[in-house]
Design a protein around this motif. Structure first.
Motif, short mmCIF file in Angstrom:
data_model
loop_
_atom_site.label_atom_id
_atom_site.label_comp_id
_atom_site.label_asym_id
_atom_site.label_seq_id
_atom_site.Cartn_x
_atom_site.Cartn_y
_atom_site.Cartn_z
N ALA A 274 0.82 -1.22 0.00
CA ALA A 274 0.00 0.00 0.00
C ALA A 274 0.84 1.27 0.00
O ALA A 274 0.30 2.37 0.00
CB ALA A 274 -0.93 0.00 1.22
N TRP B 20 -8.65 3.42 10.42
CA TRP B 20 -8.42 4.32 9.30
C TRP B 20 -8.89 5.74 9.63
O TRP B 20 -8.14 6.71 9.49
CB TRP B 20 -9.13 3.80 8.05
CG TRP B 20 -8.96 4.66 6.84
CD1 TRP B 20 -9.90 5.43 6.22
CD2 TRP B 20 -7.74 4.85 6.09
NE1 TRP B 20 -9.36 6.08 5.13
CE2 TRP B 20 -8.05 5.74 5.03
CE3 TRP B 20 -6.45 4.36 6.21
CZ2 TRP B 20 -7.10 6.14 4.10
CZ3 TRP B 20 -5.50 4.76 5.27
CH2 TRP B 20 -5.82 5.64 4.24
N LYS C 224 -0.17 10.09 5.33
CA LYS C 224 -0.82 8.95 4.69
C LYS C 224 -0.08 7.64 4.99
O LYS C 224 -0.71 6.61 5.25
CB LYS C 224 -0.87 9.18 3.18
CG LYS C 224 -1.69 8.16 2.41
CD LYS C 224 -3.16 8.26 2.74
CE LYS C 224 -4.00 7.39 1.81
NZ LYS C 224 -4.05 7.93 0.43
N GLN D 232 -3.88 -3.24 -2.30
CA GLN D 232 -3.79 -2.97 -3.74
C GLN D 232 -4.57 -1.72 -4.12
O GLN D 232 -4.13 -0.93 -4.95
CB GLN D 232 -4.33 -4.18 -4.52
CG GLN D 232 -3.47 -5.43 -4.41
CD GLN D 232 -2.21 -5.34 -5.26
OE1 GLN D 232 -1.82 -4.26 -5.73
NE2 GLN D 232 -1.55 -6.47 -5.47
N THR D 233 -5.71 -1.53 -3.49
CA THR D 233 -6.53 -0.33 -3.78
C THR D 233 -5.80 0.94 -3.35
O THR D 233 -5.78 1.93 -4.09
CB THR D 233 -7.88 -0.43 -3.03
OG1 THR D 233 -8.56 -1.61 -3.45
CG2 THR D 233 -8.74 0.79 -3.32
N LEU D 234 -5.20 0.92 -2.16
CA LEU D 234 -4.45 2.08 -1.67
C LEU D 234 -3.23 2.36 -2.56
O LEU D 234 -2.88 3.52 -2.79
CB LEU D 234 -4.02 1.85 -0.23
CG LEU D 234 -5.14 1.91 0.81
CD1 LEU D 234 -4.66 1.36 2.16
CD2 LEU D 234 -5.64 3.35 0.97
N ARG E 208 -2.96 1.73 -5.77
CA ARG E 208 -3.43 2.35 -7.03
C ARG E 208 -3.78 3.82 -6.81
O ARG E 208 -3.49 4.68 -7.65
CB ARG E 208 -4.65 1.59 -7.57
CG ARG E 208 -4.30 0.23 -8.20
CD ARG E 208 -5.47 -0.30 -9.00
NE ARG E 208 -6.61 -0.60 -8.14
CZ ARG E 208 -6.82 -1.77 -7.56
NH1 ARG E 208 -5.96 -2.77 -7.76
NH2 ARG E 208 -7.89 -1.97 -6.82
N ARG E 209 -4.42 4.13 -5.66
CA ARG E 209 -4.80 5.52 -5.39
C ARG E 209 -3.58 6.42 -5.23
O ARG E 209 -3.63 7.60 -5.57
CB ARG E 209 -5.65 5.57 -4.12
CG ARG E 209 -7.06 5.05 -4.31
CD ARG E 209 -7.88 5.17 -3.03
NE ARG E 209 -9.24 4.71 -3.21
CZ ARG E 209 -10.14 4.65 -2.23
NH1 ARG E 209 -9.81 5.08 -1.00
NH2 ARG E 209 -11.36 4.22 -2.48
N SER E 210 -2.50 5.87 -4.67
CA SER E 210 -1.30 6.68 -4.46
C SER E 210 -0.63 7.05 -5.78
O SER E 210 0.17 7.98 -5.84
CB SER E 210 -0.30 5.91 -3.60
OG SER E 210 0.23 4.79 -4.29
N GLN E 211 -0.98 6.33 -6.86
CA GLN E 211 -0.39 6.62 -8.17
C GLN E 211 -1.19 7.66 -8.94
O GLN E 211 -0.75 8.14 -9.99
CB GLN E 211 -0.31 5.32 -8.98
CG GLN E 211 0.66 4.29 -8.38
CD GLN E 211 0.61 2.96 -9.12
OE1 GLN E 211 -0.35 2.66 -9.81
NE2 GLN E 211 1.66 2.18 -8.98
N LEU E 212 -2.40 7.98 -8.46
CA LEU E 212 -3.26 8.92 -9.18
C LEU E 212 -2.81 10.38 -8.98
O LEU E 212 -2.24 10.70 -7.95
CB LEU E 212 -4.70 8.76 -8.69
CG LEU E 212 -5.33 7.38 -8.96
CD1 LEU E 212 -6.75 7.33 -8.38
CD2 LEU E 212 -5.38 7.09 -10.47
#
Length: 324
Positions: free
Chosen positions: A127, A252, A262, A316-318, A320-324
């Motif tokens: 993450a 969270w 983060k 995996q979701t976190l 992906r979000r960090s790459q946005l």
């Protein structure tokens, strides 16, 4: 070859498959009492070896460095040893009504355990969280858990769980003493053990498999499984899902409310919402009488599989979000 989704890859882990195979064999194949006794002896010595290796591998400097991040360490400790136990104690009457006393005891015991080490750190890494803080949080949680968990069990469960001062003494002898011995030898053996992490992993997973085999075989010999319905199994999965969901939300949003970076929020989420199978099963084998051990450990195994699947997907979701 295309990679499996995180949830499926967790289920496809050889160790998870090994636990399921051992459970199936233990339930389906009757094992002679002498063999069950031998498995118990092997499990005891495997636990001693495992905690010696934990102590020998862990660098004292890692603990000291991790302690400096007070906000993260305090948040994980609060979630693990205060909020989780309160949740377990408050919900105990509900689970006792729905699942019966033994499974409800297992769920309560689950909430008193320390956090995981390997999976917490792995998911924090995936993450893109603070890996150093994760290593320290999870490790310190397990060290503290060797003392705090038995005390919480004594306080919240007491004689009803078969817990006594003798059980606490066995915890010290079988877990804490080997760990301290490993720490004392850490300057000499630590570098080698850290370079051969596969050894600790093999003993770790092997110990769990032996304890699962021993407890399940003993339960089969006593006819426990014939008294468990499919409805109870589904309710147990549901109870685990509810507890995990509550802790994921609290860790969270609690970390967010404390205005953590983060990376630190991810540490609190992953380390504060998990419970350790590796510590929980060996400790249960010492604390609980053989007559209830298997049923008490079933909730730990169920929760462990569920937290792997859910947190792998979250990580995996976190990421992906960090790459946005």
């Amino acid at each position: 070859m295309r990679k499996l989704p995180p949830a499926l890859s967790s289920l496809a882990d050889p160790f998870i498959i090994g636990i399921l195979v051992v459970l199936t064999i233990g339930i389906m194949v009757p094992i002679p009492p002498r063999a069950i006794s031998v498995l118990g002896i092997i499990g005891t010595w495997a636990v001693v070896a495992l905690f010696f290796l934990y102590g020998g591998r862990l660098s004292t400097a890692e603990v000291v460095a991790g302690l400096k991040n007070v906000k993260v360490q305090g948040s994980v400790a609060l979630a693990t040893f205060v909020i989780f136990p309160i949740l377990g104690a408050v919900s105990f009457p509900l689970w006792e009504h729905l699942l019966g006393g033994t499974f409800a005891t297992g769920i309560l015991y689950l909430t008193l355990l320390p956090s995981t080490v390997q999976s917490s750190v792995a998911f924090v890494s995936i993450a893109r969280g603070n890996i150093g803080a994760a290593v320290c949080s999870a490790t310190i949680s397990n060290i503290a858990g060797m003392v705090i968990t038995p005390l919480l069990v004594m306080l919240l469960m007491g004689a009803s769980a078969g817990v006594s001062l003798g059980s606490i003494g066995n915890i010290i002898l079988q877990l804490l003493v080997p760990f301290v011995a490993g720490q004392l030898l850490q300057p000499k053996i630590g570098t080698w053990l850290r370079a051969h992490r596969g050894l600790t992993k093999a003993v770790d997973q092997g110990t769990i498999l032996v304890i699962v085999a021993s407890s399940v075989a003993g339960a089969t010999a006593r006819g426990l499984w014939s008294r468990i319905s499919l409805g109870q199994v589904l309710l147990l999965v549901g109870a685990s899902a509810i507890i995990l969901a509550i802790m994921l939300c609290l860790t969270w949003f609690g970390a967010k409310a404390l205005h953590m970076p983060k990376g630190d929020q991810i540490v609190v989420l992953m380390c504060g919402s998990k419970k350790s199978l590796a510590t929980g099963l060996p400790m249960a084998a010492i604390i609980f009488p053989a007559s209830t051990l298997a049923a008490v450990t079933v909730p730990i195994i169920v929760f462990h599989q569920l937290q792997l699947i859910v947190c792998a997907t979250l990580a995996q979701t976190l990421a992906r979000r960090s790459q946005l």
